[in-house]
Design a protein around this motif. Structure first.
Motif: not given
Length: 199
Positions: A21-29, A39-43
């Motif tokens: 789980l991350t807040h999306g954006g830069r960290m997800r990338a 599909e396993r990195v959820l924002a």
């Protein structure tokens, strides 16, 4: 080498997890770039809790009222912010809220530029209500971070108070700071005091 080994172990652990789980954006990338399946990195979106402080109705004033909230660390760019103040050519006040290893250096720099036109004050870490009140009284929150911030929650908190932000356009800041809408993005290649002052 010790840090590299430690981070390598963390990455191996993340790759074994069913989801990250991350807040999306830069960290997800960044997680995806390190080999995690998209599909396993959820924002999960960032959010802020409403509060009682409210921004004052904005009216142009001779003095520019700025605010800085964050760690006092060279990577957070306080030294660039202080260099930018004389370039504004107008009276300016700047409360700096936070603490950290660069505090004495930033205080020394602030003393060197302070005078009738420039007022800088240091407040350490203060309670949330007081911090919100100080930010709400400002015209702008300044976020001069020199490293690619993953997000910077304090910008959302200032926005909830009706206060726009100015920040260098790096990292995940552009995920929430819309240039000309809720603030201004300063050029970050490279980040300079002149670019920050112009923004």
């Amino acid at each position: 080498l010790r840090d590299y080994w430690k981070q390598g172990r963390k990455l191996a652990l993340y790759k074994r997890c069913a989801a990250v789980l991350t807040h999306g954006g830069r960290m997800r990338a960044e997680y995806i770039a390190q080999g995690l399946a998209p599909e396993r990195v959820l924002a999960l979106p960032h959010f802020v809790v409403g509060n009682a402080a409210a921004s004052q109705p904005w009216t142009p004033a001779q003095e520019i009222r700025l605010a800085y909230v964050g760690r006092f660390d060279p990577l957070k760019g306080g030294q660039i912010l202080l260099e930018a103040l004389p370039l504004l050519g107008r009276p300016v006040s700047l409360p700096m809220i936070g603490a950290g290893p660069a505090a004495s250096d930033w205080q020394r720099r602030a003393e060197a530029i302070s005078g009738e036109q420039i007022r800088v004050s240091f407040h350490g870490w203060i309670e949330r209500a007081r911090k919100d009140a100080m930010v709400a009284e400002s015209d702008l929150l300044i976020m001069p971070s020199l490293w690619p911030e993953p997000f910077w929650q304090v910008g959302l908190e200032a926005g909830a108070l009706g206060v726009p932000s100015v920040a260098f356009d790096s990292g995940g800041v552009a995920n929430w700071l819309r240039d000309g809408v809720n603030g201004v993005l300063a050029p970050a290649q490279p980040p300079t005091s002149a670019g920050l002052a112009a923004a």
